[in-house]
Motif scaffolding. Structure first.
Motif, PDB file in Angstrom:
ATOM      1  N   UNK A 106      53.077  -4.586   3.276  1.00 50.41           N
ATOM      2  CA  UNK A 106      53.830  -5.025   2.013  1.00 50.41           C
ATOM      3  C   UNK A 106      52.830  -5.211   0.987  1.00 50.41           C
ATOM      4  N   UNK A 107      52.723  -4.178   0.194  1.00 54.62           N
ATOM      5  CA  UNK A 107      51.445  -4.037  -0.762  1.00 54.62           C
ATOM      6  C   UNK A 107      51.718  -5.216  -1.900  1.00 54.62           C
ATOM      7  N   UNK A 158      48.113  -3.956  -8.197  1.00 52.53           N
ATOM      8  CA  UNK A 158      49.091  -3.605  -7.384  1.00 52.53           C
ATOM      9  C   UNK A 158      48.660  -2.055  -7.060  1.00 52.53           C
ATOM     10  N   UNK A 159      48.170  -1.347  -7.909  1.00 54.53           N
ATOM     11  CA  UNK A 159      47.811   0.197  -7.444  1.00 54.53           C
ATOM     12  C   UNK A 159      46.708   0.279  -6.666  1.00 54.53           C
ATOM     13  N   UNK A 163      46.478   1.800  -3.174  1.00 53.73           N
ATOM     14  CA  UNK A 163      45.622   3.007  -2.712  1.00 53.73           C
ATOM     15  C   UNK A 163      44.793   2.399  -1.320  1.00 53.73           C
ATOM     16  N   UNK A 164      44.353   1.354  -1.353  1.00 52.86           N
ATOM     17  CA  UNK A 164      43.523   0.814  -0.297  1.00 52.86           C
ATOM     18  C   UNK A 164      44.175   0.849   0.922  1.00 52.86           C
ATOM     19  N   UNK A 165      45.499   0.709   0.983  1.00 51.29           N
ATOM     20  CA  UNK A 165      46.205   0.856   2.345  1.00 51.29           C
ATOM     21  C   UNK A 165      46.309   2.297   2.755  1.00 51.29           C
ATOM     22  N   UNK A 172      38.178   3.640  -2.092  1.00 51.07           N
ATOM     23  CA  UNK A 172      38.675   3.019  -3.429  1.00 51.07           C
ATOM     24  C   UNK A 172      37.415   2.483  -4.165  1.00 51.07           C
ATOM     25  N   UNK A 173      36.793   1.879  -3.450  1.00 50.00           N
ATOM     26  CA  UNK A 173      35.319   1.116  -3.963  1.00 50.00           C
ATOM     27  C   UNK A 173      34.829   2.392  -4.737  1.00 50.00           C
TER      28      UNK A 173
END
Length: 210
Positions: A106-107, A158-159, A163-165, A172-173
Motif C-alpha cells: 500500500x504505497x 507519494x509518486x 516508483x520505488x515499488x 529511483x535514486x
C-alpha cells in the motif's frame, strides 16, 4: 540489503556504474562550476533591466548550531555535513522501503506512516535548534507552506514510493540528480533566471548517465 543486483563482469553492470558516475559528476559540475550565462542575462544585467535579484537572507542560529560553531565549524561546513547526511538518509530510506513495499504494497499508507514519524523527529529536532517562539509562527508564507505540504511533500513522496515499488531503489535514486537541471529550467521559465554554462554541461552529463 540485497535489493539490487550488479555484476561488474557483464556489460549491464558496467553501464550501471558508468551511468551513476556520470550523473554524480554532472551534479557536482553544476555545483562547483558556474561559467558564463548561456541563456538570459547575468545577475548584474538583470539589475540594470529592473529585475529583482533575490538574495538569501542570513538566518538566526540556534543554540545547538552555536555549540558546533564553538568547535571552529562554520555554517557552510555544517550545511555541507547536513547535505551529505541527507543524501545518506535518502539512500537508506529508499533501500529500506523497497522490501517493506513487497510485504506491504500500500504505497499511500507507507508514505503516510513515513511522514508521521518524520514529523515527530522534525518537531523533536526543532525543539533543540530553535530559540524563539516566532520560529513556529507563519508570517505571510501560507502559500509556501501549502505548496511544500501538498506538492513538494505529499505528491512528490507519494509518486516516489510508487516508483520505488515498481522500479526499485537504485533506478529511483539515479533520477535524483535531475533535480538541479530541472531547477535551472524552471527558474528560467518562471523567475527569468539565467542558465549558465555549468548547468548546461552538468545537465548533459546527467542525461547521458541516465
Amino acid at each position: 540489503m540485497s535489493t539490487e543486483t550488479m555484476n561488474l563482469l557483464r556489460i549491464e553492470g558496467q553501464m550501471k556504474v558508468a551511468g551513476t558516475l556520470a550523473c554524480v559528476f554532472g551534479d557536482m559540475l553544476m555545483v562547483v562550476f558556474k561559467g558564463p550565462a548561456v541563456v538570459g542575462y547575468k545577475d548584474s544585467e538583470l539589475a540594470l533591466h529592473g529585475e529583482i535579484n533575490a538574495k538569501g537572507q542570513p538566518e538566526p542560529i540556534g543554540w545547538l548550531v552555536a555549540k558546533f560553531m564553538d568547535f571552529g565549524l562554520e555554517q557552510w561546513h555544517l550545511g555541507v555535513i547536513c547535505l551529505i547526511g541527507n543524501c545518506m538518509c535518502m539512500a537508506t530510506y529508499l533501500a529500506i522501503q523497497a522490501p517493506v513495499l513487497k510485504k506491504y504494497p500500500a504505497s499511500l499508507s507507507v508514505t503516510a506512516y513515513s511522514y508521521f514519524f518524520g514529523a515527530l523527529f522534525m518537531v523533536t529536532a526543532a525543539l533543540f535548534i530553535t530559540d524563539n517562539s516566532t520560529d513556529w509562527s507563519l508570517t505571510k508564507s501560507e502559500f509556501a507552506v501549502f505548496y511544500a505540504g501538498i506538492v513538494a511533500s505529499a505528491l512528490n513522496y507519494g509518486l516516489l514510493t510508487w516508483c520505488n515499488k515498481m522500479l526499485g531503489p537504485a533506478l529511483v535514486a539515479l533520477y535524483c540528480p535531475l533535480q538541479p537541471a530541472a531547477s535551472a529550467f524552471l527558474s528560467r521559465t518562471f523567475l527569468g533566471s539565467p542558465i549558465y554554462l555549468g548547468s548546461v554541461l552538468g545537465g548533459f552529463l546527467i542525461i547521458a548517465g541516465l
